[in-house]
Design a protein around this motif. Sequence first.
Motif, PDB file in Angstrom:
ATOM      1  N   ARG A  41     131.545 -19.216-110.557  1.00  0.00           N
ATOM      2  CA  ARG A  41     131.855 -19.591-111.941  1.00  0.00           C
ATOM      3  C   ARG A  41     131.289 -20.976-112.254  1.00  0.00           C
ATOM      4  O   ARG A  41     130.666 -21.196-113.285  1.00  0.00           O
ATOM      5  CB  ARG A  41     133.366 -19.575-112.164  1.00  0.00           C
ATOM      6  CG  ARG A  41     133.752 -19.845-113.590  1.00  0.00           C
ATOM      7  CD  ARG A  41     135.239 -19.670-113.805  1.00  0.00           C
ATOM      8  NE  ARG A  41     135.773 -18.404-113.362  1.00  0.00           N
ATOM      9  CZ  ARG A  41     135.670 -17.254-114.019  1.00  0.00           C
ATOM     10  NH1 ARG A  41     135.045 -17.222-115.175  1.00  0.00           N
ATOM     11  NH2 ARG A  41     136.185 -16.145-113.537  1.00  0.00           N
ATOM     12  N   ARG A 127     135.648  -4.709-109.993  1.00  0.00           N
ATOM     13  CA  ARG A 127     134.308  -5.043-110.491  1.00  0.00           C
ATOM     14  C   ARG A 127     133.762  -6.240-109.718  1.00  0.00           C
ATOM     15  O   ARG A 127     134.449  -7.208-109.474  1.00  0.00           O
ATOM     16  CB  ARG A 127     134.369  -5.326-111.977  1.00  0.00           C
ATOM     17  CG  ARG A 127     134.697  -4.067-112.754  1.00  0.00           C
ATOM     18  CD  ARG A 127     134.958  -4.288-114.193  1.00  0.00           C
ATOM     19  NE  ARG A 127     133.965  -5.151-114.807  1.00  0.00           N
ATOM     20  CZ  ARG A 127     133.923  -5.411-116.078  1.00  0.00           C
ATOM     21  NH1 ARG A 127     134.808  -4.895-116.883  1.00  0.00           N
ATOM     22  NH2 ARG A 127     133.001  -6.199-116.576  1.00  0.00           N
ATOM     23  N   TRP A 128     132.478  -6.152-109.350  1.00  0.00           N
ATOM     24  CA  TRP A 128     131.824  -7.203-108.599  1.00  0.00           C
ATOM     25  C   TRP A 128     131.247  -8.221-109.575  1.00  0.00           C
ATOM     26  O   TRP A 128     130.363  -7.895-110.370  1.00  0.00           O
ATOM     27  CB  TRP A 128     130.729  -6.592-107.727  1.00  0.00           C
ATOM     28  CG  TRP A 128     130.028  -7.546-106.848  1.00  0.00           C
ATOM     29  CD1 TRP A 128     130.478  -8.078-105.679  1.00  0.00           C
ATOM     30  CD2 TRP A 128     128.721  -8.079-107.040  1.00  0.00           C
ATOM     31  NE1 TRP A 128     129.543  -8.904-105.146  1.00  0.00           N
ATOM     32  CE2 TRP A 128     128.451  -8.931-105.969  1.00  0.00           C
ATOM     33  CE3 TRP A 128     127.770  -7.929-108.032  1.00  0.00           C
ATOM     34  CZ2 TRP A 128     127.259  -9.627-105.846  1.00  0.00           C
ATOM     35  CZ3 TRP A 128     126.581  -8.624-107.913  1.00  0.00           C
ATOM     36  CH2 TRP A 128     126.337  -9.457-106.825  1.00  0.00           C
ATOM     37  N   GLY A 130     132.354  -9.282-112.260  1.00  0.00           N
ATOM     38  CA  GLY A 130     132.528  -8.883-113.645  1.00  0.00           C
ATOM     39  C   GLY A 130     131.495  -7.888-114.149  1.00  0.00           C
ATOM     40  O   GLY A 130     131.499  -7.525-115.321  1.00  0.00           O
ATOM     41  N   ILE A 154     143.381 -10.859-111.477  1.00  0.00           N
ATOM     42  CA  ILE A 154     142.329 -11.448-110.645  1.00  0.00           C
ATOM     43  C   ILE A 154     141.943 -10.424-109.588  1.00  0.00           C
ATOM     44  O   ILE A 154     142.725  -9.547-109.240  1.00  0.00           O
ATOM     45  CB  ILE A 154     142.770 -12.775-109.973  1.00  0.00           C
ATOM     46  CG1 ILE A 154     144.002 -12.573-109.105  1.00  0.00           C
ATOM     47  CG2 ILE A 154     143.000 -13.851-111.006  1.00  0.00           C
ATOM     48  CD1 ILE A 154     144.406 -13.796-108.297  1.00  0.00           C
ATOM     49  N   SER A 155     140.731 -10.543-109.081  1.00  0.00           N
ATOM     50  CA  SER A 155     140.294  -9.654-108.013  1.00  0.00           C
ATOM     51  C   SER A 155     139.561 -10.444-106.947  1.00  0.00           C
ATOM     52  O   SER A 155     139.081 -11.560-107.195  1.00  0.00           O
ATOM     53  CB  SER A 155     139.396  -8.537-108.559  1.00  0.00           C
ATOM     54  OG  SER A 155     138.149  -9.052-108.940  1.00  0.00           O
ATOM     55  N   SER A 158     135.796 -11.372-107.876  1.00  0.00           N
ATOM     56  CA  SER A 158     135.481 -12.013-109.151  1.00  0.00           C
ATOM     57  C   SER A 158     134.693 -13.300-108.886  1.00  0.00           C
ATOM     58  O   SER A 158     134.471 -13.689-107.738  1.00  0.00           O
ATOM     59  CB  SER A 158     136.764 -12.326-109.915  1.00  0.00           C
ATOM     60  OG  SER A 158     137.495 -13.328-109.244  1.00  0.00           O
TER      61      SER A 158
END
Length: 184
Positions: A41, A127-128, A130, A154-155, A158
């Motif tokens: 991020r 999801r990888w 996003g 959350i994953s 992410s």
Amino acid sequence: MPLPFLTADRALDDETGGAPDDSAYEDLNRWRRPYRPGPWRVGGAALLLLLASYILFSAMIIAMAGSLPAAGICVAVAALVIVFAVRVVHSGVQVSAHGLRQVGVFTSTTVAWPRIAALRTAQQPVRWLGLPRTVQGQAVIAEPADGGATRTLISSHSADFLARPEGFDMAADALESWAAAYHR
């Protein structure tokens, strides 16, 4: 200039995992992120800011060449890129005594604690980064009290937790402790 959304509170770094009953919290009504933004991020936002600097440099060259309207357009585009980069870093899950807030790049959703039946960690396809591609991973899921569709908060894959399983575990524990403390 301090940017409080870039880091989690210092109280969240101790061994309690940011439990809301921690004595370091003076104001439990303030929205806070119970984890630090991940390197993907922050790296993505840094690349966007680098792009904005190139756009601003081109605006300066265009302005010196004598075309002020075109330079103004470049400055406006650079400002949009900067705002987008800040929103990318700001997005994530935030908690307070009022409830849970999931902040996205374009939208935000706030749910009061009484409207959440349970928060749990589940092994499921996530999801990888996003993207539409899914991989097997862990996710913290919010189950609504009214029986609606569950929401993935959350994953483990992410932008905040890719290749940081210990960070995901700490964030999941912190979210679950907030839910346990304020679930009515």
